[in-house]
Design an enzyme around this catalytic site. Structure first.
Site, PDB file in Angstrom:
ATOM      1  N   LYS A  16       0.825  -1.219   0.000  1.00  0.00           N
ATOM      2  CA  LYS A  16       0.000   0.000   0.000  1.00  0.00           C
ATOM      3  C   LYS A  16       0.854   1.262   0.000  1.00  0.00           C
ATOM      4  CE  LYS A  16      -2.678  -0.873   3.608  1.00  0.00           C
ATOM      5  NZ  LYS A  16      -2.406  -2.255   4.087  1.00  0.00           N
ATOM      6  N   ARG A  90     -10.781   0.843   9.057  1.00  0.00           N
ATOM      7  CA  ARG A  90     -10.292  -0.516   9.276  1.00  0.00           C
ATOM      8  C   ARG A  90     -11.402  -1.442   9.746  1.00  0.00           C
ATOM      9  NH1 ARG A  90      -4.390   0.652  11.522  1.00  0.00           N
ATOM     10  NH2 ARG A  90      -3.308   0.349   9.564  1.00  0.00           N
ATOM     11  N   ARG A 129      11.932  -9.140   5.782  1.00  0.00           N
ATOM     12  CA  ARG A 129      12.454  -7.769   5.838  1.00  0.00           C
ATOM     13  C   ARG A 129      13.495  -7.620   6.940  1.00  0.00           C
ATOM     14  NH1 ARG A 129       7.526  -3.605   4.783  1.00  0.00           N
ATOM     15  NH2 ARG A 129       7.084  -3.941   6.981  1.00  0.00           N
ATOM     16  N   ARG A 162      12.363  -6.205  12.527  1.00  0.00           N
ATOM     17  CA  ARG A 162      11.497  -5.429  13.415  1.00  0.00           C
ATOM     18  C   ARG A 162      10.473  -6.363  14.062  1.00  0.00           C
ATOM     19  NH1 ARG A 162       8.382  -0.915  10.635  1.00  0.00           N
ATOM     20  NH2 ARG A 162       7.385  -2.841   9.970  1.00  0.00           N
ATOM     21  N   ARG A 173      -1.298 -10.008  12.946  1.00  0.00           N
ATOM     22  CA  ARG A 173      -1.797  -8.860  12.174  1.00  0.00           C
ATOM     23  C   ARG A 173      -2.728  -9.335  11.066  1.00  0.00           C
ATOM     24  NH1 ARG A 173       3.512  -5.973  10.309  1.00  0.00           N
ATOM     25  NH2 ARG A 173       2.163  -4.317   9.513  1.00  0.00           N
TER      26      ARG A 173
END
Ligand SMILES: [Zn+2]
Length: 223
Positions: A16, A90, A129, A162, A173
């Site tokens: 996004k 959301r 990542r 992270r 999530r």
């Protein structure tokens, strides 16, 4: 010129942010990210920011009404020809709140852009990542690896994962996304606003597809 009032939907890791950057460049639309918006109001100590802080300090969610007021202020300020909203709504309740508020202001959404990505791809993208501890440079163990394992190419500092990108966290999530946010897909589909894009494709291709769709929407509006 007709307005382009857009929201971006999709799971974490759907790209996004990348698409938002390109769309704001392509169409000159202001990007309104609700996370940034909350921070801005707090830093500037606005009335809404102070109000929001009362909830955040207690670890509570900021009420929809407050967030929607921040969004509308921002739209009034910068979004005369349209806007690109990310991070809100959301949930279906939030979508209702936003829709009502826009309507009161004589506006409506042009489209909800969904970047469709399957869970497996999300997990692969996010859990790979790595970020350098010094300057936040980003890498991906598969798609954009550093020259030397665990070391930043640019400043030699250590690369870490992270917390948000740990597989357990990503799965959590994703669950929240499926439970709370995914019903928005039907919500906007029923209202004829949903536009679906294959977010597993290359970012450039996704961008081409979105641009073509938006050009079509504008054309339809003029006819
Ligand atoms: Zn670095």
């Amino acid at each position: 010129m007709s307005e382009l009032n857009l929201i971006l939907l999709g799971p974490p890791g759907a790209g996004k942010g990348t698409q938002a950057d390109r769309l704001t460049d392509d169409f000159g639309l202001p990007y309104i990210g609700t996370g940034d918006l909350l921070r801005k109001h707090q830093e500037e100590g606005t009335e809404l920011g102070v109000e929001a802080a009362k909830y955040m300090d207690k670890g509570d969610l900021v009420p929809d009404e407050l967030v929607v007021r921040m969004i509308l202020d921002e739209i009034d300020d910068r979004g005369r020809d349209g806007f690109l909203l990310d991070g809100y709504p959301r949930s279906v309740d939030q979508a209702d709140a936003l829709g009502d508020a826009l309507e009161e202001n004589g506006r409506s959404l042009t489209a909800a852009l969904l970047l469709d990505v399957d869970d497996e791809t999300v997990i692969q993208r996010l859990s790979g990542r790595r970020q350098c501890v010094k300057s936040g440079h980003l890498y991906h163990v598969l798609f954009d690896p550093p020259k030397h394992d665990g070391v930043c190419d640019q400043d030699g500092s250590r690369l870490i994962q992270r917390d948000d990108d740990r597989p357990e966290t990503v799965k959590k999530r994703l669950k929240t996304y499926h439970d709370v946010t995914e019903p928005l897909i039907d919500y906007y589909e029923e209202r004829g606003l949903l536009r679906r894009f294959d977010g597993t494709r290359d970012a450039g291709e996704v961008n081409d597809h979105i641009r073509a769709t938006l050009a079509m929407l504008r054309l339809e509006e003029r006819l």
